[in-house]
Scaffold this active site. Structure first.
Site, PDB file in Angstrom:
ATOM      1  N   HIS A   1      -1.651   9.473  -5.960  1.00 15.42           N
ATOM      2  CA  HIS A   1      -0.587  10.044  -5.129  1.00 15.42           C
ATOM      3  C   HIS A   1       0.002   8.930  -4.255  1.00 15.42           C
ATOM      4  O   HIS A   1       1.012   8.340  -4.595  1.00 15.42           O
ATOM      5  CB  HIS A   1      -1.173  11.187  -4.310  1.00 15.42           C
ATOM      6  CG  HIS A   1      -0.174  12.032  -3.584  1.00 15.42           C
ATOM      7  ND1 HIS A   1       1.156  11.739  -3.520  1.00 15.42           N
ATOM      8  CD2 HIS A   1      -0.329  13.187  -2.874  1.00 15.42           C
ATOM      9  CE1 HIS A   1       1.784  12.674  -2.821  1.00 15.42           C
ATOM     10  NE2 HIS A   1       0.904  13.562  -2.408  1.00 15.42           N
TER      11      HIS A   1
ATOM     12  N   HIS B   1       7.803   9.747 -13.163  1.00 15.46           N
ATOM     13  CA  HIS B   1       7.495  10.737 -12.129  1.00 15.46           C
ATOM     14  C   HIS B   1       7.334  12.077 -12.821  1.00 15.46           C
ATOM     15  O   HIS B   1       8.059  12.379 -13.756  1.00 15.46           O
ATOM     16  CB  HIS B   1       8.635  10.782 -11.101  1.00 15.46           C
ATOM     17  CG  HIS B   1       8.301  11.565  -9.859  1.00 15.46           C
ATOM     18  ND1 HIS B   1       8.337  12.935  -9.824  1.00 15.46           N
ATOM     19  CD2 HIS B   1       7.898  11.152  -8.629  1.00 15.46           C
ATOM     20  CE1 HIS B   1       7.992  13.336  -8.599  1.00 15.46           C
ATOM     21  NE2 HIS B   1       7.712  12.283  -7.864  1.00 15.46           N
TER      22      HIS B   1
ATOM     23  N   ASP C   1       8.690   3.951  -5.611  1.00 13.34           N
ATOM     24  CA  ASP C   1       7.671   2.958  -5.292  1.00 13.34           C
ATOM     25  C   ASP C   1       8.062   1.536  -5.707  1.00 13.34           C
ATOM     26  O   ASP C   1       7.588   0.559  -5.133  1.00 13.34           O
ATOM     27  CB  ASP C   1       6.347   3.334  -5.957  1.00 13.34           C
ATOM     28  CG  ASP C   1       5.878   4.704  -5.517  1.00 13.34           C
ATOM     29  OD1 ASP C   1       5.876   4.949  -4.296  1.00 13.34           O
ATOM     30  OD2 ASP C   1       5.533   5.539  -6.376  1.00 13.34           O
TER      31      ASP C   1
END
Lengths: 380, 380
Positions: free
Chosen positions: A224, A263, A317
């Site tokens: 996560h 994702h 990210d």
């Protein structure tokens, strides 16, 4: 032996556990909205304080409301002395996320309103948590590095004050704006594991601190939080843009995951990645250090060339790590910052769920031994 | 705007999120099995140490294995000095469950194995948690009452030592047996909210301490833990058996819930209630104090007469409160004890889930405003 639920909904994929007005992810089109407002517009025009008000109240504030709400956040910034004293004694080798979780638990013990269940007390606890988790994050980060915590400044915005508490100096307007955008982009994202953990805890009518603590515990897991730390490490390992394609080719051949891509919900470009990329460009321009930007772009190109059409796109990210790095933040604070920014999302979902609460109590499909007789120890 | 999951699975009722070999609840028949062994046989013939081994390893231990496992639990009983020092500084007015959660987080900071992911380290952390959460519970209970914590005794069983640490004196054989049964009956119960919270946290590959901490946070909520406290308060309010029927009639007429009855899964007599009732009879006989037993039976009869046939039966909470009361435990330790006993169940489910882990990431059905343009502050 169990009948009626033979099927296991692994990972609860595509199972809805609540209705929400908070955020809407259009995974196909790569769009994200908070209460109907696109993340692009919120990042450009609003502030984290305004987004917090929006998520907690379901609408944008008037100027007067925003001033009151911001003042409340400012007044909640300091930590109780006992909590800072306790933090000072913690072992510096422990993960910062464990410090943060401990800090949130300690905060609950000193909050007289923590157990109150009326709407007003809960809203007070909400702003207290949003404000204090940011302060905790900065204090833990500095203490773990052997530095003194920096007292919050009442003069700065939430994001500006966060950078100030972390670094000990006031940020430039561009740095403050980027930090504010980072807070906004991390504020809310429907029901990842952390928000789900917060909801499960809250569904027993437990308190907001316990819900936030569970969120932090979930975010601590490498599946996560922490992905941007590892994405940044990847970019640093690659070292220069011309090595990106070879790196990607080797990793794909070895069937290893490339950090910063893909994702569960987005089947398109993560809109938050696009926003962060633009700010990374500005920040790289300002600092004159374009290496990370160029490597990230080269990795993105290599992935698009090699994986294009397979619904694998950059996620937040890939670009947030380089942005934070150029803002002068150490990698170990990336996930704690995420927790500080997401605290409002966890709380907003809990408050929304409590309006029509139902205890979350799923089932398991039993696949173990049939009933059998106990065998005394002597006959085993 | 969302398509594909229009239906909300409220409370995840009858949705299975994993397979399990750990426990099997036959709600219709009122039967409960741990790994195939009936709760009645385990309560009568085994020990909590054996049940912990069973839940962690999927089979009953040999004598040699049981001795090694028990010795490991004994060696893990003490708390780090720093954790006890930190507990001493906590405000006595805070809920004991918040102390416990803080204590678990502090423990994680001093466990060098907390972040290790190999099977052996995880099993070491598991026994450490099972052992230390019991010690934490007793220490927090005493400190909150202004008493010095009692050092664990290596001579006693897990249950006997728990009573010793809580009360400061060695229990009688009957008291020790009943405490052991209480630990066994609370060890595991499939997927209540607390175990679900632990699983959601663990599904991110976070650590066991974070999972247990989330379990405690969920158990803290009044819809999960705490029911036996309130059931005992109800019995004490009723005061004598001849007032039970009138009390039940009034409460039902006012549409208030009678504590200690009904369960989301059991549609029959909770088998744990039956076992506790028998021990309450023995304990009442021994102490000569039969009032609570008689009131509880009178409430049970009144409920059966007035609600019979509606699938409302006594649950474990009706009889566990009086048992704990006669064992000399204050009400505030009931739920923390539950957490200490259930720690093994939380961990066993997490270890089982990790063998085929899948990140738990459900969805929400968006019901908020359609996409709309941001309105600048000046025009609101």
């Amino acid at each position: 032996m169990n009948v009626g639920f033979e099927k296991v909904e692994k990972g609860l994929e595509n199972i809805a556990i609540k209705e929400t007005c908070l955020s809407n992810i259009d995974g196909e089109k790569g769009k994200l909205y908070y209460v109907g407002y696109s993340i692009e517009e919120l990042a450009e025009y609003s502030s984290y304080e305004e987004v917090c008000f929006l998520l907690l109240n379901g609408r944008l504030p008037t100027r007067n409301e925003l001033e009151k709400f911001s003042a409340m956040l400012v007044s909640d910034r300091s930590l109780p002395r006992q909590v800072v004293d306790a933090l000072r004694t913690l072992p510096r080798t422990a993960p910062l996320m464990s410090w943060l979780k401990t800090g949130v638990d300690l905060l609950s013990l000193y909050d007289q309103d923590a157990e109150k269940t009326d709407d007003e007390s809960r809203m007070r606890t909400a702003t207290r948590l949003i404000s204090k988790v940011a302060t905790l994050t900065a204090a833990a980060y500095r203490l773990a590095r052997g530095l003194e915590p920096v007292e919050p400044s009442p003069e700065l915005s939430h994001a500006g004050n966060f950078l100030y508490m972390v670094k000990g100096s006031s940020p430039s307007p561009l740095e403050e704006k980027i930090m504010d955008v980072a807070f906004i982009l991390h504020a809310e994202h429907e029901l990842p594991a952390s928000t789900t953990a917060a909801l499960v805890v809250a569904s027993t009518l437990s308190d907001l601190y316990s819900a936030v603590s569970a969120g932090i515990g979930a975010l601590k897991g490498p599946l996560h939080g922490g992905a941007n730390e590892r994405a940044l490490e990847m970019l640093q390992t690659i070292g220069s843009p011309d090595k990106a394609d070879e790196y990607v080719a080797n990793e794909l051949a070895a069937k290893r995951r490339i950090m910063g891509f893909g994702h569960r919900v987005y089947r398109s470009f993560d809109p938050r990645a696009r926003i962060f990329k633009r700010y990374l460009e500005q920040l790289s321009e300002r600092t004159g250090d374009k290496t990370l930007l160029q490597i990230a772009e080269a990795v993105e190109n290599a992935m698009m060339n090699r994986m294009g059409g397979r619904n694998i796109f950059p996620n937040i990210d890939l670009y947030s790590g380089p942005v934070f790095h150029l803002l002068g933040l150490g990698k170990e604070i990336f996930t704690p910052f995420f927790a500080a920014a997401r605290t409002v999302g966890w709380i907003a979902h809990v408050l929304e769920y409590w309006r029509d609460n139902r205890l979350i109590r799923p089932r398991a499909v039993y696949v173990g031994p049939e009933p059998r007789s106990y065998i005394p120890l002597d006959r085993r």
